[in-house]
Design an enzyme around this catalytic site. Structure first.
Site, short mmCIF file in Angstrom:
data_model
loop_
_atom_site.label_atom_id
_atom_site.label_comp_id
_atom_site.label_asym_id
_atom_site.label_seq_id
_atom_site.Cartn_x
_atom_site.Cartn_y
_atom_site.Cartn_z
N LYS A 12 5.62 -6.31 -3.51
CA LYS A 12 6.44 -5.39 -4.28
C LYS A 12 7.90 -5.40 -3.84
O LYS A 12 8.80 -5.33 -4.65
CB LYS A 12 5.86 -3.98 -4.18
CG LYS A 12 6.52 -2.97 -5.08
CD LYS A 12 5.76 -1.67 -5.09
CE LYS A 12 6.41 -0.68 -6.05
NZ LYS A 12 5.68 0.59 -6.12
N TYR A 20 5.63 11.90 1.43
CA TYR A 20 4.59 12.27 2.36
C TYR A 20 5.02 13.42 3.27
O TYR A 20 4.20 13.96 4.00
CB TYR A 20 4.17 11.06 3.20
CG TYR A 20 3.61 9.95 2.34
CD1 TYR A 20 2.41 10.13 1.66
CD2 TYR A 20 4.30 8.76 2.16
CE1 TYR A 20 1.90 9.13 0.84
CE2 TYR A 20 3.80 7.76 1.35
CZ TYR A 20 2.60 7.96 0.69
OH TYR A 20 2.10 6.97 -0.13
#
Length: 305
Positions: free
Chosen positions: A179, A285
């Site tokens: 990616k 997160y």
């Protein structure tokens, strides 16, 4: 670089090239941004469709709000993200002022609306519980689950793993450029390595295929990312864990990140393991443990890196 293109289609194509060559964005990112950008070009590319001289903060803001109003949930943020990226491209080309992207309003959401779904410690124990008499598929499935939840890999990274990527002597795992267009090398935890060996010796069909994870029936072939997600879903059901709004491999990636943050890992360490292109992505997160955010993120921010 004050360069103009001949028409709207050329601007869209130029932007796609910019994402690939200058930003290094993945194909999926380009595919996600381009539909919004094409609509933005159609709405804002000058009164006669010839230049950007009529571009204004008000017009940009109106476009983003109109696009966001047609979406729900996290998808409401996508138009702003794509439009900001395109405005940076216009500034890079020298046809729009630098900083115009900062005028785009943020899409407000509830404080905890974007909490990434993840498993609790109890649910993780249930998921990874070994059957008394494992079948062939269970050797493979357990290895897949541990790759996801211990290393935070993407489904595509698990599916693409090859035997040559496993360095048993060094205790390392190589992940090819994906990616973010860069290769990563991760340590191979003993538990993960032992489970992989068990799968390779007892559960993997004998064949010449170099991919690690394979189907178990003829014709034997490499698993695809969608099959990795199905393995997760099947094992969640086996463990009697309720299937929520995100039940695939990415939920286990969220679980891996959550455990790292809760154990005191820095956001930089988490980003390196997960292969994020920027700390902004890892920032989601922070919501998993606000106490960890205070003790982990602030030293990083203060370092100015």
């Amino acid at each position: 670089m004050n360069t103009t293109y001949r028409d709207a289609a050329a601007w869209a194509a130029g932007y796609a090239d910019y994402l690939r060559d200058a930003v290094g964005a993945a194909d999926a990112t380009r595919a996600r941004h381009l539909p919004t950008v094409r609509r933005f070009i159609a709405a804002c590319y000058g009164p006669g469709g010839s230049d950007w001289t009529g571009l204004s903060v008000q017009r940009v803001t109106e476009f983003v709000r109109e696009e966001a109003a047609q979406r729900t949930g996290h998808g409401r943020k996508a138009p702003a993200c794509a439009t900001r990226s395109f405005l940076r491209f216009l500034a890079w080309r020298g046809v729009a002022p630098s900083g115009l992207d900062r005028a785009i309003p943020s899409v407000r959401r509830a404080r905890h609306a974007g909490l990434p779904p993840h498993l609790s410690s109890e649910q993780l124990t249930q998921l990874l519980e070994r059957p008394a008499a494992p079948r062939l598929a269970e050797y493979r499935d357990r290895a897949v689950l541990l790759m996801l939840v211990r290393l935070g890999l993407r489904a595509g990274e698990v599916a693409a793993l090859e035997l040559d990527d496993l360095d048993w002597r060094a205790g390392q795992l190589r992940l090819r450029a994906g990616k973010c267009r860069r290769e990563r090398v991760l340590p191979l935890p003993q538990e993960v390595g032992a489970t992989l060996v068990e799968y390779l010796q007892r559960g993997r069909p004998p064949c010449q295929e170099r991919r690690v994870f394979l189907t178990l029936t003829d014709p034997v072939r490499p698993l695809r990312p969608a099959a990795i997600t199905r393995i997760v879903q099947r094992n969640l059901m086996r463990a009697r864990i309720p299937l929520g709004r995100l039940t695939g491999a990415h939920m286990l990636r969220h679980t891996a990140a959550s455990r790292m943050v809760n154990r005191g890992a820095s956001f930089k360490d988490v980003a390196d393991v997960l292969g994020h292109c920027s700390l902004q992505t890892t920032g989601i997160y922070a919501k998993l443990d606000l106490d960890a955010l205070a003790s982990v993120a602030l030293p990083w921010i203060g370092g100015g890196r």
